[in-house]
Design an enzyme around this catalytic site. Sequence first.
Site, PDB file in Angstrom:
ATOM      1  N   TYR A   1     -36.705  43.033   5.104  1.00 20.91           N
ATOM      2  CA  TYR A   1     -37.101  41.665   5.443  1.00 20.91           C
ATOM      3  C   TYR A   1     -38.138  41.899   6.589  1.00 20.91           C
ATOM      4  O   TYR A   1     -39.231  41.256   6.860  1.00 20.91           O
ATOM      5  CB  TYR A   1     -35.791  41.071   6.148  1.00 20.91           C
TER       6      TYR A   1
ATOM      7  N   LYS B   1     -41.970  34.563   2.915  1.00 21.88           N
ATOM      8  CA  LYS B   1     -40.812  33.985   2.359  1.00 21.88           C
ATOM      9  C   LYS B   1     -41.156  33.325   0.998  1.00 21.88           C
ATOM     10  O   LYS B   1     -40.180  33.150   0.117  1.00 21.88           O
ATOM     11  CB  LYS B   1     -39.917  33.223   3.502  1.00 21.88           C
TER      12      LYS B   1
ATOM     13  N   VAL C   1     -44.861  32.905  12.350  1.00 23.16           N
ATOM     14  CA  VAL C   1     -45.093  33.142  13.853  1.00 23.16           C
ATOM     15  C   VAL C   1     -46.267  33.967  14.419  1.00 23.16           C
ATOM     16  O   VAL C   1     -46.774  34.144  15.261  1.00 23.16           O
ATOM     17  CB  VAL C   1     -43.981  33.736  14.518  1.00 23.16           C
TER      18      VAL C   1
ATOM     19  N   SER D   1     -43.616  34.769   8.379  1.00 25.06           N
ATOM     20  CA  SER D   1     -42.745  33.825   7.563  1.00 25.06           C
ATOM     21  C   SER D   1     -43.334  33.431   6.116  1.00 25.06           C
ATOM     22  O   SER D   1     -42.908  33.030   5.262  1.00 25.06           O
ATOM     23  CB  SER D   1     -42.098  32.785   8.170  1.00 25.06           C
TER      24      SER D   1
ATOM     25  N   TYR E   1     -40.039  24.158   9.472  1.00 21.37           N
ATOM     26  CA  TYR E   1     -38.928  24.295  10.395  1.00 21.37           C
ATOM     27  C   TYR E   1     -38.574  22.820  10.636  1.00 21.37           C
ATOM     28  O   TYR E   1     -38.680  21.917   9.978  1.00 21.37           O
ATOM     29  CB  TYR E   1     -39.018  25.250  11.425  1.00 21.37           C
TER      30      TYR E   1
HETATM   31  O1  DON Z   1     -37.684  36.865  11.544  1.00 22.94           O
HETATM   32  C1  DON Z   1     -38.657  36.588  12.246  1.00 22.94           C
HETATM   33  O2  DON Z   1     -38.220  35.965  13.414  1.00 22.94           O
HETATM   34  C2  DON Z   1     -40.119  36.728  11.987  1.00 22.94           C
HETATM   35  N1  DON Z   1     -40.161  37.963  11.141  1.00 22.94           N
HETATM   36  C3  DON Z   1     -40.663  35.696  11.391  1.00 22.94           C
HETATM   37  C4  DON Z   1     -40.285  34.270  11.949  1.00 22.94           C
HETATM   38  C5  DON Z   1     -41.331  33.253  11.609  1.00 22.94           C
HETATM   39  O3  DON Z   1     -42.627  33.711  11.073  1.00 22.94           O
HETATM   40  C6  DON Z   1     -41.084  32.035  11.534  1.00 22.94           C
HETATM   41  N2  DON Z   1     -42.240  30.949  11.666  1.00 22.94           N
HETATM   42  N3  DON Z   1     -42.322  29.932  12.164  1.00 22.94           N
END
Ligand code: DON
Length: 305
Positions: free
Chosen positions: A190, A68, A259, A65, A241
Amino acid sequence: MDDQDVLDKVSQAARQASAAGTVASYIPALARVDATAFGFAIAHAGTSEPVRGIGDWQVPFSIQSLSKVFALALVLAADGDALWQRVGKEPSGSPFNSLAQLERERGIPRNPFVNAGALVVTDRLQTLTGDASGALRDFLRAESGNPALDFDPRVAASERRHGHRNAALAHLLADHGKLANPVRTVLHHYVRQCSIAMTCQDLALATCLLARHGVRADASRLLTRSEAKRINAVMLVGGTYDAAGEFAHRVGLPAKSGVGGGIIAVVPGRCGLCAWGPALDGHGNSVAGITALDTFTTLTGWSVF
Ligand code: DON
């Protein structure tokens, strides 16, 4: 205290804390990393001082993420405030992949950092560039000065195989008429953007874009000062978040977590920071990363408050 003293103390505190978390496994390829890894890097903005780091700061990891933030910067640079009609700027108070929130709010994601919001940003970047993930990778190569950084096809394939929730979010957005490109295309880009592998050094350098109030590594301006301020503000309220309040309370900096265990943070006018520790807390934020940044701002006094 010089950078090295600060880094030593940051590392000591973070390594002690990291035993408390667990590595993300909902994307199986992410579960294969060493849970005890830890890296931290400081890139001073607007100086020629070399990046300083400690631990595994030059080991590439999955940015997830963190991508983003940079996708948002590219879209804001092109669209300006028009973007905020498609995506909100409020804290989510819900998990980052919540379907219920998107349904309740009729296809307008709370902010660009929850997955639904990031899908809308990627959709727009795809319209603008014809290759959203490629444009993002090239941008990150330029800002980090690392022409070798790239997608990790193993991580992308793993997320694609297990990405039912993101597929559901994208279909829900399409059902509300919020995507200009086919769902498959948006998901493809994405997942690829999330799979990019970078080091703490790369990310601290790239984050200097926001520490320099929107000025790129080559000294050209990408964002107006106001646009850079807006990204920092949304990071503060939504970058970690539904734990953004707790994070602001402990660290006091605009930041974004992923993540893969990375957290980038901005000290406006001063430096870009990146902490990495793969073990996560229940909100999806790196336990070591939060402790590292908390220790850093406590020792240096460099927070926005
Ligand atoms: O879309 C997802 O679930 C992962 N590619 C990225 C999520 C993420 O990194 C959220 N972070 N805390």
